[in-house]
Design an enzyme around this catalytic site. Structure first.
Site, PDB file in Angstrom:
ATOM      1  N   LEU A  14       0.864  -1.185   0.000  1.00 15.45           N
ATOM      2  CA  LEU A  14       0.000   0.000   0.000  1.00 15.45           C
ATOM      3  C   LEU A  14       0.903   1.239   0.000  1.00 15.45           C
ATOM      4  O   LEU A  14       0.986   1.996   0.957  1.00 15.45           O
ATOM      5  CB  LEU A  14      -0.931  -0.020   1.215  1.00 15.45           C
ATOM      6  CG  LEU A  14      -2.191   0.836   1.150  1.00 15.45           C
ATOM      7  CD1 LEU A  14      -2.969   0.581  -0.131  1.00 15.45           C
ATOM      8  CD2 LEU A  14      -3.079   0.570   2.338  1.00 15.45           C
ATOM      9  N   HIS A  15       1.663   1.382  -1.094  1.00 15.13           N
ATOM     10  CA  HIS A  15       2.619   2.467  -1.281  1.00 15.13           C
ATOM     11  C   HIS A  15       2.418   3.065  -2.665  1.00 15.13           C
ATOM     12  O   HIS A  15       1.768   2.471  -3.515  1.00 15.13           O
ATOM     13  CB  HIS A  15       4.064   1.947  -1.160  1.00 15.13           C
ATOM     14  CG  HIS A  15       4.400   1.494   0.218  1.00 15.13           C
ATOM     15  ND1 HIS A  15       4.819   2.348   1.194  1.00 15.13           N
ATOM     16  CD2 HIS A  15       4.351   0.276   0.789  1.00 15.13           C
ATOM     17  CE1 HIS A  15       5.026   1.670   2.312  1.00 15.13           C
ATOM     18  NE2 HIS A  15       4.736   0.412   2.086  1.00 15.13           N
ATOM     19  N   ALA A  16       3.007   4.212  -2.879  1.00 13.38           N
ATOM     20  CA  ALA A  16       3.031   4.866  -4.188  1.00 13.38           C
ATOM     21  C   ALA A  16       1.640   4.964  -4.798  1.00 13.38           C
ATOM     22  O   ALA A  16       0.740   5.520  -4.204  1.00 13.38           O
ATOM     23  CB  ALA A  16       4.019   4.178  -5.107  1.00 13.38           C
ATOM     24  N   PRO A  18      -0.899   2.723  -5.430  1.00 17.15           N
ATOM     25  CA  PRO A  18      -2.065   2.206  -4.702  1.00 17.15           C
ATOM     26  C   PRO A  18      -2.462   3.089  -3.511  1.00 17.15           C
ATOM     27  O   PRO A  18      -3.641   3.315  -3.265  1.00 17.15           O
ATOM     28  CB  PRO A  18      -1.618   0.824  -4.232  1.00 17.15           C
ATOM     29  CG  PRO A  18      -0.536   0.436  -5.173  1.00 17.15           C
ATOM     30  CD  PRO A  18       0.160   1.714  -5.554  1.00 17.15           C
TER      31      PRO A  18
END
Length: 86
Positions: A14-16, A18
């Site tokens: 759940l980075h960048a 997303p």
């Protein structure tokens, strides 16, 4: 209070992108939204990109998304779909 337990499927967790997509949708909701790792840590503001990224959620980890109020079930379904999209 409604909640959804979701396993994060994106390769980057759940980075960048997303996380940005998640936060953009969460910000459209009139209610507070929180996100927390299912196995430890406290909830963070689901409308804060920095808070979401600081959770350091990786692919395969489970998060709990919570919201309360009118329309929260629909928002939770949408946010869960974002978090579980590879």
């Amino acid at each position: 209070m409604g909640e959804r337990k979701v396993t994060v499927a994106a390769e980057v967790g759940l980075h960048a992108r997303p996380a940005a997509t998640f936060v953009q949708r969460a910000k459209q909701a009139p209610m507070d939204i929180t996100v927390e790792k299912a196995h430890g840590g406290g909830p963070v503001n689901g409308k804060s990109i920095l808070a979401i990224m600081a959770l350091d959620v990786r692919q395969g980890e489970t998060v709990v998304i919570s919201a309360e109020g009118d329309g929260s079930e629909e928002i939770l379904d949408e946010l869960a779909a974002i978090a579980s999209t590879p």
